[in-house]
Design a protein around this motif. Sequence first.
Motif, PDB file in Angstrom:
ATOM      1  N   MET A   1      22.086 -61.500 -72.587  1.00 33.05           N
ATOM      2  CA  MET A   1      21.691 -61.264 -71.209  1.00 33.05           C
ATOM      3  C   MET A   1      20.657 -60.148 -71.082  1.00 33.05           C
TER       4      MET A   1
ATOM      5  N   SER B   1      26.328 -51.329 -66.006  1.00 34.65           N
ATOM      6  CA  SER B   1      25.200 -51.681 -65.137  1.00 34.65           C
ATOM      7  C   SER B   1      23.876 -51.084 -65.584  1.00 34.65           C
TER       8      SER B   1
ATOM      9  N   PHE C   1      28.688 -58.295 -62.528  1.00 34.58           N
ATOM     10  CA  PHE C   1      29.012 -58.863 -63.840  1.00 34.58           C
ATOM     11  C   PHE C   1      30.287 -58.245 -64.408  1.00 34.58           C
ATOM     12  N   GLN C   2      30.408 -56.914 -64.334  1.00 32.18           N
ATOM     13  CA  GLN C   2      31.591 -56.263 -64.894  1.00 32.18           C
ATOM     14  C   GLN C   2      32.842 -56.582 -64.097  1.00 32.18           C
TER      15      GLN C   2
ATOM     16  N   GLN D   1      33.327 -59.302 -62.554  1.00 35.72           N
ATOM     17  CA  GLN D   1      33.668 -60.671 -62.939  1.00 35.72           C
ATOM     18  C   GLN D   1      34.350 -60.684 -64.308  1.00 35.72           C
ATOM     19  N   ASP D   2      33.920 -59.794 -65.201  1.00 34.63           N
ATOM     20  CA  ASP D   2      34.555 -59.680 -66.513  1.00 34.63           C
ATOM     21  C   ASP D   2      36.022 -59.284 -66.351  1.00 34.63           C
TER      22      ASP D   2
ATOM     23  N   LEU E   1      24.617 -66.376 -64.160  1.00 40.34           N
ATOM     24  CA  LEU E   1      25.530 -65.306 -64.560  1.00 40.34           C
ATOM     25  C   LEU E   1      26.695 -65.189 -63.594  1.00 40.34           C
ATOM     26  N   LEU E   2      26.422 -65.364 -62.307  1.00 41.92           N
ATOM     27  CA  LEU E   2      27.483 -65.276 -61.309  1.00 41.92           C
ATOM     28  C   LEU E   2      28.500 -66.385 -61.487  1.00 41.92           C
TER      29      LEU E   2
ATOM     30  N   ARG F   1      29.416 -67.918 -64.247  1.00 43.99           N
ATOM     31  CA  ARG F   1      29.845 -68.072 -65.645  1.00 43.99           C
ATOM     32  C   ARG F   1      31.364 -68.162 -65.735  1.00 43.99           C
TER      33      ARG F   1
END
Length: 315
Positions: free
Chosen positions: A33, A161, A196-197, A199-200, A310-311, A313
């Motif tokens: 990414m 980030s 992203f984080q 979501q992780d 990415l959103l 995923r």
Amino acid sequence: MVNAGLKALPQDREPQGLYAPVNYVLSLGGKRMRPVLMLLAYNLYKEDPESILMPAIGLETYHNYTLLHDDLMDRAEVRRGKPTVHKLWNDNTAVLSGDSMQVLAYERIATCQARHLPEVIRLFCRTALEIGEGQQYDMEFETRLDVTEAEYIEMIRLKTSVLLACALKLGAILADAPRKDADILYTVGERLGLAFQLQDDYLDVYGDFSVFGKKIGGDILCNKKTYMLINALLLANDEQHRELLSWMESGDCRPEEKVEAVTRLYNAIGIPELAKAKINHYFGEAERALERLNLPAERKAQLKRYMGELLNRQS
């Protein structure tokens, strides 16, 4: 392009005991990414992104170095469905090979054009220090029950980030973009990184191991102060709060039962919906920042599409 560039890297340094783990980590795949974002940012302004491939690979090398050391500190056994370096080799090798990866990252980033080098190195050094600061906060949170949502957001901004933000801004710098655009792209990456984080964190509980590549419920087992646990402790009623604390004090002697019980509590408290709303909030901020770039919509389309991927995923 990134995977081909990584595969083409020379692997002639010795001893192999030092460099084999480096090559192993970089061969495990992943979304790539950070280098992709760097290349996409550059491509907003110039048509030859391959000209900055080596600095982009340097960014990916640095990211994987942080993962190698994170896995050692967390005693993680699996990364992307494969054994971690300290499991496959040993702790000392993980430390030394990780240190060498860090040096290789700087060497590769420094292959950019000389006129850009001072600004590139300043930004990268600042980012590398911030990542370490984020990791330290993360470690300190392990012994605290009073971590606030604001503290957690700042920790993941630093730990995750800023490297995405750095990737986009570096791409802009190397493409001679206006300073204002480079700063906007930094904001895009920063907001995207928060989404992203978060979501992780969500996928660590609700993901599919066969897709996610990491043990599901790992954060629950080690009582990691994620957005989800912080808000569960804050929003739980008295009975739920007592049960959460009880499971947190239980260690991981009954791992499957603990993950199932804490997940059930998250569901009852409404944590999945809260997490998804926060993810969408930060992703929306990233999209709105991208719209502020004074570029034709078609120039921004590829980056916007990649952000959307990415959103949505699952890994």
